[in-house]
Each structure stands twice: as structure tokens, then as C-alpha cells.
Design a protein around this motif. Structure first.
Motif, short mmCIF file in Angstrom:
data_model
loop_
_atom_site.label_atom_id
_atom_site.label_comp_id
_atom_site.label_asym_id
_atom_site.label_seq_id
_atom_site.Cartn_x
_atom_site.Cartn_y
_atom_site.Cartn_z
N GLY A 121 58.65 26.61 32.16
CA GLY A 121 58.93 25.19 32.34
C GLY A 121 59.87 24.60 31.31
O GLY A 121 60.10 23.39 31.31
N SER A 122 60.40 25.42 30.41
CA SER A 122 61.30 24.94 29.36
C SER A 122 62.70 24.69 29.90
O SER A 122 63.13 25.27 30.91
N VAL A 123 63.42 23.84 29.19
CA VAL A 123 64.87 23.70 29.38
C VAL A 123 65.53 24.60 28.35
O VAL A 123 65.31 24.45 27.15
N VAL A 124 66.33 25.57 28.82
CA VAL A 124 66.91 26.59 27.96
C VAL A 124 68.43 26.47 27.96
O VAL A 124 69.05 26.32 29.02
N LEU A 125 69.01 26.55 26.78
CA LEU A 125 70.47 26.63 26.62
C LEU A 125 70.82 28.04 26.19
O LEU A 125 70.39 28.50 25.14
N ASP A 126 71.60 28.74 27.02
CA ASP A 126 72.06 30.09 26.70
C ASP A 126 73.46 29.98 26.10
O ASP A 126 74.45 29.80 26.82
N LEU A 127 73.53 30.09 24.78
CA LEU A 127 74.77 29.84 24.05
C LEU A 127 75.62 31.10 23.98
O LEU A 127 75.12 32.19 23.73
N MET A 128 76.92 30.96 24.21
CA MET A 128 77.88 32.06 24.15
C MET A 128 77.46 33.16 25.12
O MET A 128 77.38 34.33 24.78
N SER A 129 77.23 32.77 26.33
CA SER A 129 76.69 33.67 27.34
C SER A 129 77.78 34.22 28.23
O SER A 129 78.97 34.01 28.01
N SER A 130 77.35 34.90 29.27
CA SER A 130 78.27 35.53 30.19
C SER A 130 77.61 35.61 31.56
O SER A 130 76.93 34.67 31.97
N TRP A 131 77.73 36.75 32.23
CA TRP A 131 77.27 36.86 33.61
C TRP A 131 75.79 37.21 33.72
O TRP A 131 75.22 37.25 34.82
N VAL A 132 75.11 37.46 32.59
CA VAL A 132 73.67 37.75 32.59
C VAL A 132 73.06 37.11 31.35
O VAL A 132 73.67 37.10 30.28
N SER A 133 71.84 36.54 31.50
CA SER A 133 71.22 35.81 30.40
C SER A 133 70.06 36.55 29.75
O SER A 133 69.59 36.13 28.70
N HIS A 134 69.53 37.60 30.36
CA HIS A 134 68.45 38.42 29.80
C HIS A 134 67.13 37.67 29.69
O HIS A 134 66.20 38.14 29.02
N LEU A 135 67.02 36.52 30.33
CA LEU A 135 65.74 35.82 30.39
C LEU A 135 64.82 36.57 31.35
O LEU A 135 65.28 37.16 32.33
N PRO A 136 63.51 36.56 31.11
CA PRO A 136 62.59 37.27 32.01
C PRO A 136 62.68 36.71 33.42
O PRO A 136 62.52 35.50 33.62
#
Length: 308
Positions: A121-136
Motif C-alpha cells: 500500500g506504499s507510494v514508491v519512487l523508483d529513482l534512476m530506474s529503467s525497464w524493470v523495478s525489481h519490486l516484489p
């Protein structure tokens, strides 16, 4: 040896303020207010550490989120190198490359760390990311916001709800995001390219909610001519200390934690059945030496929440 790449994680932070090619305004997602980083007005002194210089400024007063130290300092790149960096940034923005730069064992630990430290339920910022975020993939988040340099790569990321494009070396702060608007910020294998990390960390502090976490993961892989000198010349230990200094340069973060191994669930552990029969310490040794070395440095805004 890695030679070239066009993903954000390796290219979003390659320009310098001294010389850069302008990014078309069409790919910039707004410009917010100025940085919250403060500058001390009295004593300035330098501390040598691992071949680089820590410039510490002691302000007359302190407020949370104010950057009170400049952690990296060194000579400006030569003109030829600047020309190469500008060309690299333009190639990165124009030509997406859907690749990963660390192995599956490393990425499994990244995902497990996110699983343990970021609440559903969190709001997540993926900084300096690309085509995959690796979040579960099984965890449901309220929103995942992406940031990067290549819009085509970010558009391929199935976990992101939205994204913005920005070169953090040229514009490290002033993001068009509200104060205390995200629960977690993650940055995977990209911190080594930050040229103004104190301002980036101060901006992350601004957008984090109290109790929010900032997680940076990295290994020993890098594009050698793109990483900062302190990173190139360092070791795993000194790089962890450097990232800890980034956190300590901004007032309000908790004491940074260093994680060098994340235990995986039984079904995700790598290795043969024979490895599973070995003592636990030997299992950990072989797991670490058979995969890209894993390092994570993380801290929370104001306090570490207790979710137990």
C-alpha cells in the motif's frame, strides 16, 4: 568488461553543470520549487577520506532535510571527456537498451530487501530506474512512480503507474513532487554515477513522509569512465562508507544501515542440493562468492517505524 549502455541506471547522471547538452523540454516532467538544501555560513574544513575530500560546513542553525556537507570534490573532467559524456547521454536518451547489469542472485536479494522494508500500500519512487523495478510482483502498492533518462525504457516498466524524465546531474533537485508525498524511495545500481549526491539526498528527504525509507543497492559493477573517482578507486567497504556519508550530509535521516546479505526464502535459494547440506556459514560463503557481491545502504526520514 561492460563498455556501453543506454539505460537510465548507467546514464542519467553523466552530465555536469559545467557542460551539458540540453534535454528537449518535451521529455521533462515539470519543474518544481527549489532545493531545501541549506549552506553553512561559518567554518568550512576538509577531511581526507579514501582518496577524496569531505567538505563539511557547520551551519549556525539546523533544520531537517538541509544538506550541511559536500561529500565529493575533485578536478573537473577534461573537455574531451565532457564531449564523450554529452554524447553518451544523448545516445542513452535516444536508444533504449533493455538489459540488466547484475546477476539474478543479486536481484533476488534486492527484491527480498524491498519485500522486507517497504509496506504494502506504499507510494514508491523508483529513482534512476529503467525497464524493470525489481519490486516484489506479489505486493500491491498504492502507486509506483518511476524516474529515469530514457522514456522508452520507462514506458516498458510494467510496475510503474507513472514516470518522469530528468537528468539528476544537471537538475538534482526541484522535482515536481509534493513534500512528504512518498513512503519509500529506491535506487538500484546507480548511486555510483551521482555527481551532486547531497542535493539528491536532500530532495529525497523532502519528498519522503516521516518514517519513509530510502534504499540504495549496488555491487562492484560499473561503467568505469562514468562512475565518480571516489567510487572507481574504492572498495566495497569504502563505497558503503561513502553512501553513509551522503546520508549524514543531510540533516534528519536516521543512522544509515549497511546490509551485505539478505537471506532468501527456501524456494529462492540458489545452489545444488549438496550446497544445502553444508553448514550455514559455508552456504553463505558460497552464495556470496558465486554471485555479484551485494551491498545496500538505507536510512529513514526522522525515525524507523516498527511494523511488528
Amino acid at each position: 568488461m561492460l563498455t556501453s549502455c543506454a539505460c537510465l541506471g548507467c546514464a542519467s547522471l553523466l552530465q555536469t553543470q559545467q557542460s551539458r547538452a540540453p534535454i528537449p523540454s518535451a521529455v521533462l516532467w515539470g519543474k518544481g520549487r527549489g532545493t531545501t538544501a541549506g549552506r553553512g555560513r561559518n567554518g568550512v574544513h576538509a577531511l581526507p577520506l579514501y582518496g577524496w575530500v569531505l567538505w563539511r560546513r557547520t551551519p549556525p542553525f539546523s533544520t531537517g532535510g538541509a544538506a550541511h556537507a559536500v561529500c565529493i570534490s575533485g578536478p573537473k573532467p577534461a573537455a574531451a571527456e565532457l564531449s564523450h559524456l554529452v554524447s553518451f547521454v544523448w545516445l542513452a536518451a535516444a536508444f533504449p537498451r533493455l538489459v540488466k547489469h547484475v546477476d539474478d542472485g543479486f536481484l533476488a536479494q534486492v527484491t527480498q530487501l524491498y519485500r522486507e522494508r517497504i509496506q504494502p500500500g506504499s507510494v514508491v519512487l523508483d529513482l534512476m530506474s529503467s525497464w524493470v523495478s525489481h519490486l516484489p510482483p506479489e505486493v500491491k502498492y498504492e502507486k509506483v512512480i518511476g524516474h529515469g533518462l530514457n522514456a522508452a525504457e520507462l514506458a516498458r516498466n510494467k510496475q510503474m503507474d507513472s514516470f518522469f524524465v530528468r537528468d539528476l546531474n544537471a537538475e538534482p533537485d526541484g522535482w515536481a513532487m509534493g513534500d512528504q508525498s512518498v513512503d519509500a524511495v529506491v535506487c538500484c545500481v546507480s548511486v555510483q554515477y551521482m555527481q551532486q549526491p547531497e542535493r539528491v539526498f536532500a530532495e529525497v528527504y523532502r519528498v519522503l513522509k516521516p518514517g519513509g525509507v530510502f534504499i540504495l543497492t549496488f555491487s562492484n559493477r560499473m561503467f568505469y569512465d562514468k562512475a565518480i573517482a571516489a567510487w572507481r578507486e574504492g572498495t566495497g567497504y569504502s563505497r558503503c562508507q561513502l553512501v553513509k556519508q551522503y546520508f549524514q550530509a543531510v540533516q534528519g535521516y536516521t543512522d544509515p544501515e549497511v546490509v551485505q546479505q539478505v537471506p532468501l526464502p527456501a524456494g529462492q535459494q540458489q545452489g545444488s542440493g549438496l550446497l544445502q547440506l553444508m553448514p550455514k556459514q559455508l552456504q553463505q560463503f558460497f552464495a556470496r562468492t558465486s554471485s555479484d557481491p551485494f551491498y545496500a545502504v538505507l536510512a529513514y526520514r526522522n525515525f524507523k517505524p516498527d511494523y511488528s
